[in-house]
Design an enzyme around this catalytic site. Structure first.
Site, PDB file in Angstrom:
ATOM      1  N   GLY A   1       3.057   7.240 -16.281  1.00 48.26           N
ATOM      2  CA  GLY A   1       4.137   7.139 -15.302  1.00 48.26           C
ATOM      3  C   GLY A   1       3.787   7.749 -13.967  1.00 48.26           C
ATOM      4  O   GLY A   1       4.669   8.219 -13.235  1.00 48.26           O
TER       5      GLY A   1
ATOM      6  N   HIS B   1      17.906   4.146  17.408  1.00 51.71           N
ATOM      7  CA  HIS B   1      19.016   3.751  16.536  1.00 51.71           C
ATOM      8  C   HIS B   1      19.188   2.235  16.580  1.00 51.71           C
ATOM      9  O   HIS B   1      19.139   1.642  17.652  1.00 51.71           O
ATOM     10  CB  HIS B   1      20.299   4.425  17.006  1.00 51.71           C
TER      11      HIS B   1
END
Length: 466
Positions: A180, A443
């Site tokens: 994993g 933004h």
């Protein structure tokens, strides 16, 4: 007179970066490679796996288009077509690298090289012919191979490595991923996006165990939502082939054994150093579990003999090899490069969602500085406009020394690997939250999440609950 100023054994990430920088600095360079220029990363590692991951992202986009108001369906996955796309990416990059090597006047020596003297490499060509070459400086960069476990045999059909997984001509019905870590989670993510049933087996208590524990938990939550089965704290016992695939025996938490079945098993338990039989120990190079032991300047302890890349203990990442190769070339050329801060090397797992980090985990920071001397802040991507547009969940976690710099940055979410560049600069700058808070972030971008996290840590939280 030596044949070359710098003779490099291996043309993977570390080797070819060293060659290019050394040639740029006016040194004569010989580059020994038995396969293709570019090594593991270009041909059977970073590049083709990330191409598969992008194809998986396209598959998910088609499957999930309805949530964006787009009418689309996923009719299937054409693995030969996916492989052709990945091969095209690799081919273009390989041609570009070959052109760079040729253009810099680097001599490429084809064949399997081995250290045969203090300043000598003997190369065996494909036809068996041998020739020896000398260098004022030798750089060992022989790379890595997919590891397996004792008694676990790779048959290349039912039990495969990551390199063999890249050549599959079909989407398996079901897969058991043994391991994993980064490689296991990336392939698990790809195959789930392509429609396979996936089970991850990990002997340690969590996925991506080298990452901050909060990142592991977030990735596990996301994988559960995607219906990827995970069995952590589950040691592997054995595997047998069946008429339909494989039967894998594992040990449960109570010590009882159970058997899992699937069409394939991917062995993703890490990569080992390619050093066996290359003459390293015979000529004074110290090995530890097969890895070449070096100092912080990549010196082996043998005069004018250096080592870089996956054969050196530490993170087995292409960009680490690149930087070590450049560093060694500059050292040989008489420059004074800054030593590489291993903690400052960025790390990314390109699953869905991605996990990216640089610096210390919370546990590492507490161990190094004391638990009372650190503080953390987690900014949820729920407050980030671009993340909402992308419909991704995750966070930015900052680890700070109290009244000091940020010493760890950890991110989870789709595409957060693209943010790790600024995170690396913040860590390398030894920036305090107050240093980063005034920076203007465009933004709406995910990049804003880094700015918002530092605003919050500086006591100026805007788009976050205090």
């Amino acid at each position: 007179m030596a044949d070359f100023d710098v003779l490099i054994l291996g043309a993977g990430s570390g080797g070819y970066a060293c060659a290019l920088r050394a040639a740029q600095l006016g040194l004569t360079v010989g580059l020994v490679e038995q396969d293709k220029l570019g090594g593991t990363c270009l041909h059977v590692g970073c590049i083709p796996t990330k191409a598969l991951l992008h194809a998986a992202e396209v598959a998910d986009s088609a499957r999930e288009a309805g949530q964006f108001g787009i009418q689309a369906t996923l009719e299937g996955v054409d693995m030969p077509g996916v492989n052709a796309y990945a091969d095209g990416v690799v081919s273009r990059l390989h041609k570009g690298l070959t052109g760079l090597i040729t253009g810099r006047g680097i001599t490429v020596i084809e064949g399997r090289g081995r250290l045969s003297g203090p300043n000598e490499v003997t190369v065996t060509a494909a036809d068996g012919a041998e020739a020896s070459y000398s260098g004022e400086n030798l750089v060992l960069a022989s790379g890595s191979y997919p590891r397996t476990l004792p008694g676990l045999e790779i048959d290349g059909e039912r039990v495969i490595t990551s390199e063999q997984a890249l050549r599959l001509d079909r989407v398996p019905r079901s897969v058991i991923v043994l391991g994993g870590g980064v490689i296991g989670c990336e392939f698990a993510s790809v195959w789930r996006s392509f429609g396979a049933e996936v089970t991850i087996l990990e002997a340690l208590p969590r996925l991506v165990p080298a990452e901050d524990e909060a990142c592991s938990k977030a990735l596990e939550r996301a994988f559960r939502k995607r219906k990827i089965t995970m069995r952590t704290s589950t040691p592997f016992q054995s595997v047998t082939t069946t008429d339909d695939g494989v039967a894998v025996t594992v040990e449960g938490a109570n010590g009882e054994q159970s058997v899992l079945e699937a069409e394939l098993m991917l062995v993703a338990v890490g990569r080992g150093p390619v050093t066996d039989g290359l003459g390293f120990e015979e000529h004074g190079v110290h090995l530890d579990r097969g890895f070449v032991v070096t100092d912080a300047s990549c010196r082996t302890g043998v005069a004018n003999l250096w080592a870089v890349g996956d054969i050196v203990p530490g993170l087995q990442l292409a960009h680490r090899g690149f930087q070590q190769g450049i560093f060694v070339a500059e050292m040989i050329a008489g420059l004074d490069p800054a030593p590489i801060d291993e903690t400052a090397i960025p790390r990314v797992t390109y699953s869905r969602p991605e996990v990216a980090s640089v610096g210390l985990t919370e546990a590492q920071a507490a161990e190094r500085h004391g638990a009372e001397a650190i503080k953390t802040l987690t900014y949820d991507l729920g407050g980030n406009g671009k993340s909402q547009i992308l419909k991704t969940q995750g966070f930015v976690k900052l680890v700070q020394r109290v009244d000091g710099p940020v010493v760890g940055i950890h991110l989870v979410g789709d595409r957060v690997g693209e943010l790790i560049g600024e995170a690396q600069l913040i860590y390398g700058w030894e920036a305090h939250p107050e240093d980063v808070a005034p920076l203007v972030h465009a933004h709406p971008t995910q990049n804003e999440a880094l700015g918002e996290a530092h605003l919050a840590l500086a006591g100026k939280a805007l788009h976050a609950h205090s």
